[in-house]
Design a protein around this motif. Structure first.
Motif, PDB file in Angstrom:
ATOM      1  N   TYR A 315       9.273 166.471 -17.885  1.00 46.96           N
ATOM      2  CA  TYR A 315       8.421 165.875 -18.910  1.00 46.96           C
ATOM      3  C   TYR A 315       6.945 166.230 -18.773  1.00 46.96           C
ATOM      4  O   TYR A 315       6.247 166.375 -19.786  1.00 46.96           O
ATOM      5  N   PRO A 316       6.402 166.398 -17.561  1.00 48.35           N
ATOM      6  CA  PRO A 316       5.017 166.890 -17.487  1.00 48.35           C
ATOM      7  C   PRO A 316       4.826 168.227 -18.191  1.00 48.35           C
ATOM      8  O   PRO A 316       3.749 168.485 -18.760  1.00 48.35           O
ATOM      9  N   LEU A 317       5.861 169.086 -18.192  1.00 50.32           N
ATOM     10  CA  LEU A 317       5.781 170.339 -18.951  1.00 50.32           C
ATOM     11  C   LEU A 317       5.929 170.085 -20.448  1.00 50.32           C
ATOM     12  O   LEU A 317       5.287 170.752 -21.270  1.00 50.32           O
ATOM     13  N   VAL A 318       6.774 169.116 -20.800  1.00 47.68           N
ATOM     14  CA  VAL A 318       6.972 168.792 -22.216  1.00 47.68           C
ATOM     15  C   VAL A 318       5.685 168.277 -22.849  1.00 47.68           C
ATOM     16  O   VAL A 318       5.411 168.538 -24.025  1.00 47.68           O
ATOM     17  N   TYR A 319       4.853 167.567 -22.086  1.00 45.18           N
ATOM     18  CA  TYR A 319       3.573 167.096 -22.629  1.00 45.18           C
ATOM     19  C   TYR A 319       2.745 168.266 -23.159  1.00 45.18           C
ATOM     20  O   TYR A 319       2.120 168.171 -24.229  1.00 45.18           O
ATOM     21  N   PHE A 320       2.721 169.385 -22.425  1.00 44.79           N
ATOM     22  CA  PHE A 320       1.980 170.562 -22.900  1.00 44.79           C
ATOM     23  C   PHE A 320       2.592 171.097 -24.196  1.00 44.79           C
ATOM     24  O   PHE A 320       1.885 171.484 -25.118  1.00 44.79           O
ATOM     25  N   TYR A 321       3.899 171.127 -24.245  1.00 46.31           N
ATOM     26  CA  TYR A 321       4.614 171.616 -25.434  1.00 46.31           C
ATOM     27  C   TYR A 321       4.337 170.714 -26.639  1.00 46.31           C
ATOM     28  O   TYR A 321       4.075 171.205 -27.745  1.00 46.31           O
ATOM     29  N   VAL A 322       4.377 169.404 -26.431  1.00 42.64           N
ATOM     30  CA  VAL A 322       4.092 168.462 -27.521  1.00 42.64           C
ATOM     31  C   VAL A 322       2.663 168.647 -28.020  1.00 42.64           C
ATOM     32  O   VAL A 322       2.394 168.615 -29.236  1.00 42.64           O
ATOM     33  N   ALA A 323       1.724 168.853 -27.095  1.00 40.53           N
ATOM     34  CA  ALA A 323       0.332 169.082 -27.491  1.00 40.53           C
ATOM     35  C   ALA A 323       0.214 170.344 -28.341  1.00 40.53           C
ATOM     36  O   ALA A 323      -0.503 170.366 -29.351  1.00 40.53           O
ATOM     37  N   TRP A 324       0.927 171.407 -27.948  1.00 40.86           N
ATOM     38  CA  TRP A 324       0.892 172.659 -28.720  1.00 40.86           C
ATOM     39  C   TRP A 324       1.467 172.450 -30.115  1.00 40.86           C
ATOM     40  O   TRP A 324       0.888 172.918 -31.114  1.00 40.86           O
ATOM     41  N   ILE A 325       2.561 171.736 -30.222  1.00 35.82           N
ATOM     42  CA  ILE A 325       3.162 171.458 -31.529  1.00 35.82           C
ATOM     43  C   ILE A 325       2.191 170.672 -32.400  1.00 35.82           C
ATOM     44  O   ILE A 325       1.988 170.969 -33.591  1.00 35.82           O
ATOM     45  N   SER A 326       1.571 169.647 -31.817  1.00 28.04           N
ATOM     46  CA  SER A 326       0.664 168.802 -32.598  1.00 28.04           C
ATOM     47  C   SER A 326      -0.585 169.551 -33.034  1.00 28.04           C
ATOM     48  O   SER A 326      -1.187 169.214 -34.064  1.00 28.04           O
ATOM     49  N   ASN A 327      -0.979 170.561 -32.272  1.00 33.79           N
ATOM     50  CA  ASN A 327      -2.159 171.353 -32.632  1.00 33.79           C
ATOM     51  C   ASN A 327      -1.833 172.457 -33.635  1.00 33.79           C
ATOM     52  O   ASN A 327      -2.734 173.140 -34.117  1.00 33.79           O
ATOM     53  N   HIS A 328      -0.555 172.655 -33.919  1.00 35.17           N
ATOM     54  CA  HIS A 328      -0.111 173.661 -34.893  1.00 35.17           C
ATOM     55  C   HIS A 328       0.812 172.994 -35.901  1.00 35.17           C
ATOM     56  O   HIS A 328       2.037 173.119 -35.835  1.00 35.17           O
ATOM     57  N   LYS A 329       0.216 172.256 -36.791  1.00 32.46           N
ATOM     58  CA  LYS A 329       0.969 171.486 -37.778  1.00 32.46           C
ATOM     59  C   LYS A 329       1.893 172.405 -38.581  1.00 32.46           C
ATOM     60  O   LYS A 329       1.526 173.525 -38.935  1.00 32.46           O
ATOM     61  N   GLY A 330       3.082 171.899 -38.861  1.00 24.17           N
ATOM     62  CA  GLY A 330       4.031 172.661 -39.660  1.00 24.17           C
ATOM     63  C   GLY A 330       4.854 173.654 -38.873  1.00 24.17           C
ATOM     64  O   GLY A 330       5.583 174.469 -39.467  1.00 24.17           O
ATOM     65  N   THR A 331       4.749 173.615 -37.536  1.00 21.62           N
ATOM     66  CA  THR A 331       5.540 174.522 -36.703  1.00 21.62           C
ATOM     67  C   THR A 331       7.024 174.269 -36.933  1.00 21.62           C
ATOM     68  O   THR A 331       7.487 173.129 -36.919  1.00 21.62           O
ATOM     69  N   THR A 332       7.785 175.316 -37.149  1.00 20.88           N
ATOM     70  CA  THR A 332       9.219 175.202 -37.378  1.00 20.88           C
ATOM     71  C   THR A 332       9.979 175.501 -36.089  1.00 20.88           C
ATOM     72  O   THR A 332       9.418 176.038 -35.134  1.00 20.88           O
ATOM     73  N   ILE A 333      11.265 175.203 -36.091  1.00 19.58           N
ATOM     74  CA  ILE A 333      12.099 175.482 -34.928  1.00 19.58           C
ATOM     75  C   ILE A 333      12.160 176.981 -34.649  1.00 19.58           C
ATOM     76  O   ILE A 333      12.238 177.411 -33.503  1.00 19.58           O
ATOM     77  N   VAL A 334      12.105 177.783 -35.717  1.00 20.63           N
ATOM     78  CA  VAL A 334      12.126 179.241 -35.544  1.00 20.63           C
ATOM     79  C   VAL A 334      10.897 179.711 -34.782  1.00 20.63           C
ATOM     80  O   VAL A 334      10.973 180.602 -33.923  1.00 20.63           O
ATOM     81  N   GLN A 335       9.746 179.112 -35.087  1.00 20.50           N
ATOM     82  CA  GLN A 335       8.516 179.475 -34.392  1.00 20.50           C
ATOM     83  C   GLN A 335       8.446 178.887 -32.989  1.00 20.50           C
ATOM     84  O   GLN A 335       7.868 179.486 -32.082  1.00 20.50           O
ATOM     85  N   ALA A 336       9.053 177.720 -32.810  1.00 27.42           N
ATOM     86  CA  ALA A 336       8.899 176.994 -31.545  1.00 27.42           C
ATOM     87  C   ALA A 336       9.922 177.387 -30.491  1.00 27.42           C
ATOM     88  O   ALA A 336       9.668 177.195 -29.294  1.00 27.42           O
ATOM     89  N   TRP A 337      11.062 177.939 -30.898  1.00 18.95           N
ATOM     90  CA  TRP A 337      12.150 178.101 -29.930  1.00 18.95           C
ATOM     91  C   TRP A 337      11.799 178.990 -28.724  1.00 18.95           C
ATOM     92  O   TRP A 337      12.267 178.698 -27.614  1.00 18.95           O
ATOM     93  N   PRO A 338      10.993 180.065 -28.881  1.00 18.46           N
ATOM     94  CA  PRO A 338      10.664 180.831 -27.664  1.00 18.46           C
ATOM     95  C   PRO A 338       9.896 179.993 -26.638  1.00 18.46           C
ATOM     96  O   PRO A 338      10.136 180.109 -25.427  1.00 18.46           O
TER      97      PRO A 338
END
Length: 371
Positions: A315-338
């Motif tokens: 989860y400490p790594l997931v916090y970084f991922y959540v922050a990245w998603i929130s800073n890039h509104k509209g991110t899709t699963i296709v863009q996020a999966w890598p």
């Protein structure tokens, strides 16, 4: 979330398939947390029932507890039992909280506006409370998500794991099968009522009356149903049990939301059936299973070994991922999966490194010290 049978009781026959299933569920938890920020709400998360892995962990834990300790109380005190549990659980709690603290100020996102206003002393206070696994009051919420453990959100389930361990050691271990069966039936009714009323069993990570009720309800039935199962089940010999049980776990946890916003009760019934009936069935089949090849043994051992560290470090790594998603509104699963795949693989590697370089050596040292 509990740990390997071999750790707590090396002299008894091992259930390696149950270790493997714990690892399967832990990996699904990571995928749940990686898809969660991509949804618009709790109704459309891709891994919609991933949070039920916690309830599965509780059931496994109760089964392991009964199997490992029920016949040892004539030569073991409650203090000795608690010492064993602390040695097994706390080293990874401390590492998980420390990793969360290290990353706290580096997760730059508007989703957590409080972070950069938190003084160092307050962050350290929350960290040290987290080391004890005791929940923080809402007045000390430094992230803004009302988590019991803002440094590492998954700590809430360890808090309830300890509560279940305390209840078992001080009280419920003395129950007869009949008394335990009555207790488990009452807990099942409470769980079904909560699930059907709310539409799901998601929750338990905030220190308020409603969320503590959810956490206790999610803990009491599965943990003590697992204990009852360990006392009553007579495992047989089932081939390919690990494969079939893994598929069942994945099917339950990856099932899309049922009923939608219009029929919340339908999803509540689904989750009740999964926890009350399907999960005990999976554990029974897993306990009855036989591994036929060395490859199966190695897979189950690896998954079991990393399951608890993975749960605490991801989860400490997931916090970084959540922050990245929130800073890039509209991110899709296709863009996020890598990025999600990178977090998943990185979490597994970090878990294995934590196991070999930290958890196992620290536990060995603590066992020698307390012995």
């Amino acid at each position: 979330m509990n740990t390997n049978l071999s750790t707590d009781l090396a002299t008894k026959p091992h259930y390696p398939i149950l270790d493997g299933l714990r690892g399967v569920a832990a990996i699904i938890v990571v995928t749940f947390h990686l898809t969660e920020p991509l949804g618009t709400g709790h109704l459309d998360i891709l891994v919609n029932h991933g949070y039920l892995a916690v309830d599965f962990f509780f059931l496994l834990s109760g089964f392991v507890m009964g199997y490992a300790y029920d016949d040892r109380w004539n030569k073991m005190s409650a203090g000795s039992f608690f010492k064993r549990r602390v040695v097994r659980l706390q080293p990874m709690v401390i590492l998980g909280m420390t990793l969360g603290a290290i990353g706290f100020y580096f997760t730059d996102s508007t989703i957590w506006p409080l972070i950069h206003t938190v003084p160092l002393w307050k962050m350290l206070l929350v960290l040290f409370i987290g080391y004890t696994i005791l929940p923080i009051p809402l007045s000390l919420d430094i992230r803004g998500w009302q988590e019991m453990h803002p440094m590492n959100s998954v700590g809430w389930s360890l808090f309830f794991e300890y509560i279940a361990n305390i209840l078992y050691a001080l009280w419920i271990r003395k129950f007869s099968k009949t008394a335990l069966s009555i207790f488990v039936v009452i807990a099942a009714i409470a769980l079904a009522q909560l699930a059907i009323t709310n539409g799901d069993l998601s929750g338990g990570w905030t220190l308020n009356v409603e969320q503590v009720r959810i956490g206790l309800t999610r803990t009491l039935y599965p943990f003590f149903a697992g204990l009852l199962l360990s006392r009553m089940a007579k495992p047989t010999r089932i081939k390919n049990a690990f494969l079939w049980c893994s598929l069942l776990v994945a099917l339950v946890l990856y099932m899309p939301r049922i009923g939608g916003a219009e029929h919340l009760w339908m999803n509540g019934i689904y989750e009740s059936v999964c926890i009350i009936i399907v999960f005990p069935l999976i554990v029974y089949i897993g306990a009855s299973g036989i591994l036929q090849t060395q490859s199966e043994h190695r897979i189950c051992k690896f998954l079991g070994d990393i399951s608890y560290p993975l749960y605490l470090v991801h989860y400490p790594l997931v916090y970084f991922y959540v922050a990245w998603i929130s800073n890039h509104k509209g991110t899709t699963i296709v863009q996020a999966w890598p990025y999600a795949l990178l977090i998943l693989v990185g979490s597994i590697l970090l878990a294995y490194a934590a196991l070999k370089w930290y958890d196992e050596p620290v536990r060995k040292w603590l066992r020698q010290k307390f012995a």
